[in-house]
Write a protein that holds these residues in place. Sequence first.
Motif, mmCIF file in Angstrom:
data_model
loop_
_atom_site.group_PDB
_atom_site.id
_atom_site.type_symbol
_atom_site.label_atom_id
_atom_site.label_comp_id
_atom_site.label_asym_id
_atom_site.label_seq_id
_atom_site.Cartn_x
_atom_site.Cartn_y
_atom_site.Cartn_z
ATOM 1 N N ALA A 81 0.924 -1.121 -0.110
ATOM 2 C CA ALA A 81 0.135 0.058 0.019
ATOM 3 C C ALA A 81 0.954 1.328 0.134
ATOM 4 O O ALA A 81 0.523 2.324 -0.750
ATOM 5 C CB ALA A 81 -1.045 -0.194 1.188
ATOM 6 N N GLY A 102 0.940 3.928 -2.862
ATOM 7 C CA GLY A 102 0.599 5.173 -2.595
ATOM 8 C C GLY A 102 1.643 6.182 -2.991
ATOM 9 O O GLY A 102 1.209 7.197 -3.428
ATOM 10 N N SER A 134 1.274 6.739 -6.787
ATOM 11 C CA SER A 134 -0.016 7.396 -7.182
ATOM 12 C C SER A 134 0.187 8.854 -6.962
ATOM 13 O O SER A 134 -0.250 9.875 -7.804
ATOM 14 C CB SER A 134 -1.034 6.824 -6.248
ATOM 15 N N ARG A 135 0.937 9.411 -5.854
ATOM 16 C CA ARG A 135 1.113 10.644 -5.587
ATOM 17 C C ARG A 135 2.092 11.432 -6.184
ATOM 18 O O ARG A 135 1.906 12.519 -6.626
ATOM 19 C CB ARG A 135 1.356 10.821 -4.130
ATOM 20 N N SER A 151 0.393 11.347 2.618
ATOM 21 C CA SER A 151 0.022 10.043 3.512
ATOM 22 C C SER A 151 -1.506 9.645 3.064
ATOM 23 O O SER A 151 -2.091 10.404 2.457
ATOM 24 C CB SER A 151 0.093 10.452 4.776
ATOM 25 N N SER A 152 -1.641 8.520 3.657
ATOM 26 C CA SER A 152 -2.806 7.443 3.298
ATOM 27 C C SER A 152 -3.842 8.441 4.116
ATOM 28 O O SER A 152 -5.197 8.205 3.860
ATOM 29 C CB SER A 152 -2.713 6.015 3.610
ATOM 30 N N TYR A 196 6.159 9.320 1.048
ATOM 31 C CA TYR A 196 4.748 8.974 1.433
ATOM 32 C C TYR A 196 4.516 8.084 2.675
ATOM 33 O O TYR A 196 5.152 7.093 2.852
ATOM 34 C CB TYR A 196 4.234 8.052 0.218
ATOM 35 N N ASP A 232 2.025 5.482 5.184
ATOM 36 C CA ASP A 232 0.936 4.643 5.504
ATOM 37 C C ASP A 232 1.202 3.943 6.702
ATOM 38 O O ASP A 232 2.413 3.632 7.299
ATOM 39 C CB ASP A 232 0.738 3.808 4.318
#
Length: 392
Positions: free
Chosen positions: A14, A18, A21-22, A76-77, A125, A127
Amino acid sequence: MTLFTGANSELNRAAHAGFESRFHRPAHDLWSAPGRVNLIGEHTDYNDGFVLPFAIDRRTVVALAPRPDRIVRVASSFAGDIVELTLDELAPENLHGWSAYPLGVAWALGQFGADLTTVSGFDIYIDSDVPVGAGLSSSAAIESSVALALNEVWDLNLDRPTLARVGQLAENRVVGAPTGIMDQSASLLGQINSAVFLDCRSLEAEIIPFGLDEAGLELLIIDTRVSHSHATGGYSARRQSCEAGARLMGVKALRDLSVDDLDRASTVLDEETFRRVRHIVTENQRVLDTVQVLRESGCAAIGDLLDASHVSMRDDFEISAPELDLAVVTARGAGAIGARMTGGGFGGAAIALTPTELVPTVTTAVLAAFTLAGFATPDLFVVHAADGAHRE
């Protein structure tokens, strides 16, 4: 193709996804750090005292990639925004909200020798599966994972006790929470199946085997879902009372008082300050007693010490809450051999040392009691003592 295996594989995937994705590129690597449970020793850390926490199998994962420029970006998530600034703008007055935790660490590393005029920027990032606001130190898990990552990426070669001080400085100066060094130390120094016996004055740490499996016990977390923040007034007020008590008693810190000093303290201090001091002095002794009992008799014999710790926090330090008190008394009534609130107080979680076969019974009883009292449904789960921060 990046492969993730092991206990943290889902969280690692994850975090990796993530990051992509960012930031639209792959992460350079992953680092993680655990939350912690404090077995015993509450509010003793900033009084130069003793604590006995352990790292837990709930972790924060940081995906990081260096940049060729001086820009730092964090995402961050648990937040939709990307916070961006330059290394030149890293200063406590410029850091706010959730990003103050990771960026505060970058700033604090500069206070411990990192030359922020020459290091590279980065994208991060974050999570996590450490519950936020539960007294399980989700903040220290962020700080410790980021500190370890930047320590490696920036080639700083700082040891783990120093990285714990970095995290504490970030929390104190940037986040504004007047916490001690326990949480970061547990997150960085923890070992599987063991607790960390930490002298918060000398920062000497000793690994104490816990032995839950051998004793047929589990540590059940009861997250009351009553959120708290160490940056607000209750925590700060308790620290101020402790500092006032030490000053009036003529010692550097309450660590320097023993139980034998309490009679004199009762004549020197006002009633409230005396109770605050009594908690710290007796809690320090309970930590030492717990370590001795673990060594001599094992974890099945520490229940009374956990119970006494909760009573002291409830009555003398006044940091419990109705939900925490209900969790503790219900767990004990349903078969736990000892229970106490854990963390800074004013909400968060309780722990219940419970025979493995009685975990379902205790869980059912707590859920029923909370429903009957009209409280929000708590989250109950078992944790195990885990290894500290590491590169994934």
